[in-house]
Design a protein around this motif. Structure first.
Motif, short mmCIF file in Angstrom:
data_model
loop_
_atom_site.label_atom_id
_atom_site.label_comp_id
_atom_site.label_asym_id
_atom_site.label_seq_id
_atom_site.Cartn_x
_atom_site.Cartn_y
_atom_site.Cartn_z
N TYR A 261 7.20 10.98 0.69
CA TYR A 261 7.03 12.09 1.83
C TYR A 261 6.87 13.06 1.34
CZ TYR A 261 9.47 8.27 4.75
OH TYR A 261 9.41 6.98 5.28
N LEU A 262 6.25 14.09 1.87
CA LEU A 262 5.97 15.34 1.58
C LEU A 262 6.92 16.41 2.31
CD1 LEU A 262 3.84 17.01 -0.04
CD2 LEU A 262 2.87 17.13 1.92
N PHE A 263 8.31 16.99 1.59
CA PHE A 263 8.64 17.62 2.41
C PHE A 263 8.92 18.75 2.25
CE2 PHE A 263 11.35 13.62 1.23
CZ PHE A 263 11.75 13.93 2.88
N ALA A 264 7.90 19.54 2.70
CA ALA A 264 7.50 20.74 2.99
C ALA A 264 6.58 21.39 4.27
CB ALA A 264 5.83 21.13 1.87
N PRO A 265 7.11 22.65 4.34
CA PRO A 265 5.50 22.82 5.65
C PRO A 265 4.24 23.21 5.64
CG PRO A 265 7.49 24.95 4.33
CD PRO A 265 7.61 23.98 3.51
N VAL B 163 1.04 -1.11 -0.16
CA VAL B 163 0.29 0.05 -0.14
C VAL B 163 0.65 1.29 -0.04
CG1 VAL B 163 -0.16 0.38 2.91
CG2 VAL B 163 -1.58 1.15 1.57
N LEU B 164 -0.03 2.01 -0.67
CA LEU B 164 1.00 3.43 -0.46
C LEU B 164 0.61 4.34 0.22
CD1 LEU B 164 1.23 4.06 -4.49
CD2 LEU B 164 2.90 3.15 -3.33
N VAL B 165 1.53 4.80 0.99
CA VAL B 165 1.43 5.95 2.46
C VAL B 165 1.57 7.21 2.10
CG1 VAL B 165 1.37 5.92 4.95
CG2 VAL B 165 1.33 4.05 3.45
N ALA B 166 0.85 8.20 2.36
CA ALA B 166 1.01 9.57 1.85
C ALA B 166 -0.02 10.48 3.13
CB ALA B 166 0.92 10.15 0.64
N PRO B 167 1.20 11.71 3.62
CA PRO B 167 0.90 12.78 3.61
C PRO B 167 -0.61 13.37 3.52
CG PRO B 167 2.85 13.49 3.57
CD PRO B 167 2.59 11.57 2.85
N THR B 168 -0.97 13.82 4.87
CA THR B 168 -2.33 14.82 4.39
C THR B 168 -1.96 16.04 4.08
OG1 THR B 168 -3.82 15.05 6.39
CG2 THR B 168 -3.86 13.70 4.63
N VAL B 169 -1.06 16.70 4.73
CA VAL B 169 -0.55 18.26 5.00
C VAL B 169 0.88 17.95 5.25
CG1 VAL B 169 -0.99 17.40 7.82
CG2 VAL B 169 -1.13 19.90 7.13
N GLY B 170 1.33 19.47 5.22
CA GLY B 170 3.26 19.11 5.30
C GLY B 170 2.90 19.48 6.47
N PRO C 126 7.28 21.23 15.46
CA PRO C 126 8.78 20.75 16.53
C PRO C 126 8.79 19.85 17.13
CG PRO C 126 7.87 22.64 17.79
CD PRO C 126 7.63 22.84 15.45
N GLU C 127 6.83 19.38 17.09
CA GLU C 127 6.39 18.52 18.09
C GLU C 127 6.28 17.12 16.92
OE1 GLU C 127 4.77 21.04 17.55
OE2 GLU C 127 5.04 21.75 19.60
N GLU C 128 6.91 15.84 17.13
CA GLU C 128 7.13 14.85 16.28
C GLU C 128 5.49 14.06 16.65
OE1 GLU C 128 7.86 13.05 20.18
OE2 GLU C 128 8.22 14.63 19.54
N TRP C 129 4.03 14.30 16.64
CA TRP C 129 3.34 14.31 16.08
C TRP C 129 2.30 14.40 15.16
CZ3 TRP C 129 4.49 14.72 21.35
CH2 TRP C 129 4.22 15.57 21.84
N TYR C 130 3.33 16.10 15.04
CA TYR C 130 2.52 17.19 13.96
C TYR C 130 4.10 16.72 12.35
CZ TYR C 130 -0.77 18.92 16.92
OH TYR C 130 -1.03 19.76 17.46
N GLN C 131 5.01 16.47 12.99
CA GLN C 131 5.26 16.06 11.58
C GLN C 131 5.30 14.27 10.33
OE1 GLN C 131 8.89 17.17 10.34
NE2 GLN C 131 9.16 18.34 13.09
N THR C 132 4.40 15.11 9.92
CA THR C 132 3.60 13.84 9.13
C THR C 132 4.38 12.99 8.05
OG1 THR C 132 3.36 16.14 6.82
CG2 THR C 132 1.81 15.40 9.08
N ASN C 133 5.02 13.49 8.00
CA ASN C 133 6.44 12.44 7.35
C ASN C 133 6.81 10.92 8.35
OD1 ASN C 133 6.89 13.81 4.77
ND2 ASN C 133 8.36 14.82 5.51
#
Length: 340
Positions: A192-196, A157-164, A169-176
């Protein structure tokens, strides 16, 4: 926690075990009472994860650990999941085991992942994802905590984040990071989405012309499933992404958010300064994704869950029995108010 030597220092016990009772107790205490993962226990004891597994098995065999298995009929919630699904207009509701009472040393956020993960795994398994199918995952504390625990494998399965969010700083907001964790658990392929999440105007223009970022954004409309947390009202939260301007007057009307997109009590999108540059799945796109699984627990999530379900941001829900009962009570109170 101090120990009496590492797991490599094995002393035969009276019953023939090759592990000292104190070592068995220490491993069991770390894993079961302190909610440490097997990897964390191995690190503390200076041994391998495989040895920790053997320690825990031996602790159960010797009676140091006693696990009670309760038949479903014993703790039946009397069709609670079905009643909640009907009340919210959802396809399915998946209930976790009851969460333990929160304590100062163990708040709910620190223990919920262990309880919610099996229900999330069941919900994902029911989707029927195949190799090459796209699974989107949001950021947030709940999804992050679930990602710490085992999920049934869905290879390919291909897994991708929904938000940059690579600037958070918090790991739970690090979508990658969440994407990596869930992909590894499922045996999938991370994208991975390498964007703020909220770039400045100049960077925003550059981001949308970057081929690597475009490749991930193009996965969003093709997704078969999305796994998302549900945020509490932003002005009531002590933990929120740094890019959210909590002083914005518009956010006073927000009942919650999914995928960092805020909405009011009618499910309408709420804008805030700079939100036009937000790198995140749009609310309007969520009902078009075949399966949307929301995972959330707690009193502060009741109103956001109800509104999100009615707005069709998701069609399946993972929660605990206490939150499910609170949602039903809230809906019943609404109905009585309407009648009166």
């Amino acid at each position: 926690m101090a120990t009496n030597g590492s797991a490599s220092e094995q002393t035969p016990s009276a019953d023939g075990s090759h592990f000292a009772p104190t070592l068995l107790y220490t491993a069991a205490k770390l894993y079961y009472d302190e909610e440490a993962t097997q990897a964390e226990v191995a690190a503390k004891l200076g041994t391998s994860r495989a040895t920790v597994s053997r320690l825990l098995s031996e602790a159960r065999r010797q009676g140091i650990v006693r696990i009670e298995v309760i038949a479903p009929s014993t703790y039946s919630q009397d069709g609670l999941a079905e009643r909640l699904a009907t009340a919210l207009g959802l396809d399915n509701v998946y209930l976790s085991a009851p969460l333990p009472p929160a304590t100062p040393s163990k708040p709910t956020v620190d223990v919920m992942g262990r309880y919610l993960a099996p229900a999330v795994s069941k919900a994902l398994g029911a989707v029927g994802l195949m190799p090459g199918d796209i699974l989107l995952v949001s950021s947030g504390r709940t999804v992050y905590e679930v990602a710490q625990f085992d999920l049934d494998r869905i290879p390919g399965v291909l897994v991708a984040p929904t938000v940059g969010g690579n600037d958070q700083p918090e790991e739970w907001y690090q979508t990658n990071e969440i994407t990596r964790l869930i992909s590894n658990k499922l045996g999938g392929r991370a994208n991975y989405l390498f964007a703020p999440a909220l770039p400045g105007a100049d960077l925003h223009a550059i981001i949308h012309s970057d081929p690597a970022i475009q490749r991930v954004l193009e996965l969003w409309p093709q997704a078969k499933c999305i796994l998302m947390g549900v945020g509490a009202p932003p002005l009531l939260r002590s933990d929120i992404p740094r890019f959210v301007p909590t002083g914005s007057a518009s956010l006073r009307d927000s009942v919650g958010d999914v995928c960092s997109r805020f909405y009011d009590r009618d499910g309408n999108s709420i804008a805030f300064p700079g939100s036009d540059r937000l790198i995140a799945v749009e609310l309007a796109a969520l009902p078009k994704i075949p399966v949307g699984i929301a995972v959330a627990v707690g009193l502060d999530k009741v109103a956001p869950i109800i509104t999100g379900a009615r707005a069709h941001f998701f069609n399946r829900l993972v929660t605990d029995p206490a939150t499910a009962q609170e949602i039903l009570a809230h809906i019943t109170a609404e109905d009585r108010k309407d009648v009166s």
